[in-house]
Design a protein around this motif. Sequence first.
Motif, short mmCIF file in Angstrom:
data_model
loop_
_atom_site.label_atom_id
_atom_site.label_comp_id
_atom_site.label_asym_id
_atom_site.label_seq_id
_atom_site.Cartn_x
_atom_site.Cartn_y
_atom_site.Cartn_z
N LEU A 55 4.18 52.94 -15.83
CA LEU A 55 4.25 53.61 -17.13
C LEU A 55 4.85 55.00 -16.98
CD1 LEU A 55 3.45 53.10 -20.08
CD2 LEU A 55 1.22 54.09 -19.58
N LEU A 56 4.35 55.73 -15.98
CA LEU A 56 4.85 57.09 -15.72
C LEU A 56 6.34 57.06 -15.40
CD1 LEU A 56 4.26 60.14 -15.14
CD2 LEU A 56 3.96 59.46 -12.76
N MET A 57 6.73 56.13 -14.52
CA MET A 57 8.13 56.06 -14.10
C MET A 57 9.03 55.64 -15.26
SD MET A 57 8.63 57.11 -11.10
CE MET A 57 7.42 57.85 -10.04
N MET A 107 8.49 56.36 -18.36
CA MET A 107 8.61 57.57 -19.20
C MET A 107 9.63 58.54 -18.61
SD MET A 107 6.73 57.21 -21.78
CE MET A 107 5.94 55.67 -22.09
N LEU A 108 9.55 58.72 -17.29
CA LEU A 108 10.52 59.61 -16.63
C LEU A 108 11.93 59.07 -16.83
CD1 LEU A 108 8.88 60.55 -13.20
CD2 LEU A 108 8.73 61.72 -15.39
N ARG A 109 12.05 57.76 -16.69
CA ARG A 109 13.36 57.13 -16.80
C ARG A 109 13.96 57.33 -18.19
NH1 ARG A 109 16.12 52.82 -14.13
NH2 ARG A 109 18.24 53.31 -14.73
N LEU A 110 13.09 57.38 -19.21
CA LEU A 110 13.57 57.49 -20.59
C LEU A 110 13.56 58.94 -21.08
CD1 LEU A 110 11.73 54.38 -22.06
CD2 LEU A 110 14.16 54.58 -21.56
N ALA A 111 13.07 59.86 -20.23
CA ALA A 111 13.02 61.26 -20.64
C ALA A 111 14.44 61.80 -20.76
CB ALA A 111 12.24 62.07 -19.61
N PRO A 112 14.65 62.76 -21.66
CA PRO A 112 16.02 63.26 -21.85
C PRO A 112 16.41 64.30 -20.79
CG PRO A 112 14.53 64.29 -23.42
CD PRO A 112 13.69 63.36 -22.58
N ILE A 113 15.76 64.25 -19.63
CA ILE A 113 16.05 65.24 -18.59
C ILE A 113 16.57 64.51 -17.35
CG2 ILE A 113 15.06 67.04 -17.11
CD1 ILE A 113 12.86 67.27 -19.40
N LYS A 114 17.78 64.87 -16.95
CA LYS A 114 18.49 64.16 -15.89
C LYS A 114 17.68 64.03 -14.59
CE LYS A 114 22.59 62.44 -16.66
NZ LYS A 114 22.57 62.40 -18.06
N LEU A 116 14.49 64.06 -14.01
CA LEU A 116 13.37 63.13 -14.12
C LEU A 116 13.86 61.69 -14.08
CD1 LEU A 116 11.16 64.86 -16.88
CD2 LEU A 116 10.98 65.04 -14.39
N GLN A 117 14.94 61.43 -14.79
CA GLN A 117 15.53 60.08 -14.76
C GLN A 117 15.91 59.71 -13.33
OE1 GLN A 117 18.95 60.13 -17.35
NE2 GLN A 117 17.78 60.78 -19.13
N TRP A 118 16.44 60.70 -12.65
CA TRP A 118 16.92 60.48 -11.29
C TRP A 118 15.75 60.15 -10.35
CZ3 TRP A 118 16.57 63.10 -6.52
CH2 TRP A 118 17.54 62.74 -5.58
N ILE A 119 14.65 60.89 -10.49
CA ILE A 119 13.46 60.63 -9.66
C ILE A 119 13.00 59.18 -9.83
CG2 ILE A 119 10.98 61.15 -9.42
CD1 ILE A 119 11.69 64.08 -10.12
N ILE A 122 8.51 47.91 -18.24
CA ILE A 122 8.09 48.76 -19.35
C ILE A 122 9.31 49.44 -19.99
CG2 ILE A 122 6.74 50.82 -19.97
CD1 ILE A 122 4.78 49.96 -17.68
N ARG A 123 10.23 49.90 -19.15
CA ARG A 123 11.44 50.53 -19.70
C ARG A 123 12.20 49.55 -20.60
NH1 ARG A 123 16.53 50.12 -18.80
NH2 ARG A 123 16.26 48.81 -16.97
N ALA A 124 12.38 48.34 -20.10
CA ALA A 124 13.11 47.35 -20.89
C ALA A 124 12.34 47.02 -22.17
CB ALA A 124 13.34 46.09 -20.06
N GLY A 125 11.01 46.93 -22.07
CA GLY A 125 10.19 46.62 -23.24
C GLY A 125 10.31 47.70 -24.31
N ILE A 126 10.28 48.95 -23.88
CA ILE A 126 10.39 50.07 -24.82
C ILE A 126 11.77 50.06 -25.48
CG2 ILE A 126 10.59 52.58 -24.96
CD1 ILE A 126 8.36 52.69 -22.81
#
Lengths: 214, 242
Positions: A34-36, A38-45, A47-50, A104-108
């Motif tokens: 879930l956390l990952m 969220m990071l992946r979908l965050a508008p901050i490069k 975080l997405q990268w992590i 989760i990313r795909a589901g969102i």
Amino acid sequence: MDIITAALPILLKGLEVTLYIFVIAIILGFLIGLLMAMLRLAPIKILQWIAKVYVDAIRGTPFIVQLFFIYFGINSLHLVSLNNTTAGIITVAINAGAYFAEIIRAGIQSIDKGQTEAARSIGFTSAQTMRFIILPQAFRRMLPTITNQSIISLKDTSLLSVIGIADLTQQGQIQAAATFEAFKIWLTVGVIYFIIIYLLTILANFIERRIEVR
Amino acid sequence: MSIITVKNLRKSFGNLEVLKDINAEVQEKEVICVIGPSGSGKSTFLRCLNRLEEISGGEVVINGHNITDPKININKVRQEVGMVFQQFNLFPHKTVLENITLGPIKILSKDKAEAEKKALELLDKVGLKEKAGSYPGELSGGQKQRVAIARALAMNPKIMLFDEPTSALDPEMVGDVLEVMKQLAKEGMTMVVVTHEMGFAREVGDRVIFMDGGYIVEENEPNQLFGNPQHDRTKAFLSKVL
């Protein structure tokens, strides 16, 4: 039959260990996922990268290598001392977490953009929109895939026997060696795994029906 | 004082400039209808009024809040601005009643009983009280849109934005939705309506804005705009749709 009756209590002790590790690891894994996501979908490069590096690293390496890295590799640095159960739980959680993150990313992302727009237009913050509107709908769509990954993770716990965790598979090995009845013992171990996974599937189907997508 | 003031509004998607220097004012209790061909920027204009689209330039002031100010809490402003979408966008996992009460309970911190009482009043107003326990999937398009209007009204907005609210409806459903909107206009709600319903614009609109190519080409009282359009572009458009 006597062999099986004699071995069964010991095998069930092993099953207890398997389930204990599985339940803790799958909950942790889901939270990591879930956390990952969220990071992946965050508008901050950054975080997405992590999140992307984490998912790619886990998906790109075998489970057993991850297990050895955490149990032998990390312990060899003498910074922390992980016992085998802890190392096992961490490995299963981190491994499942990477797959959950993608699920989760795909589901969102599968939820229509109009849902977010409607919620935001009412005045919900983006966190509230995620919590009340997007995640409940996404979760329904994700459930079959979540079930699938959970089953894979449950089966992955059998690999923990190689670092000496007394799980169902480990106990099977011991019993097979002690009785010279490999056929009967491994058949029994297989049947126990099958029953547990079957029960898990029934539970998932039940939840799925309860929260049927309308 | 006007409740909506738009000055030199510009909006680009990448290199495509969709809105070019839009200026408009809306007075309290006014009903403004925005018409124009597809791609004229009318929906984008509407969506800039609650910042569902990030604004590229210019100034938009809503009920005294300058929403182009980066420090503004846009969520607070949005509570004062209801929006109704072409595709309804009801929450499919919530009942009709829950769709309406979710905002008041979670955002305005109203207690459940109070929120439900208000929701039932609103449902009664849009003629759907008996559908309170239904899920959106069980409703027709027209019913969905009326629930969406009730949902927006539950936040007690000062302004209502309508983005082609009847364009996705079967023809026989359009009347019910327009009737609810007319009632709302009669009660003095400030409304900005992007629509293809020229009859509605003429009958209910206090002013009609005709947009084309990212500009406001012409705006006037409905009788003037429909009866005596000044610009060739307006004439050409009206001759096709009327």
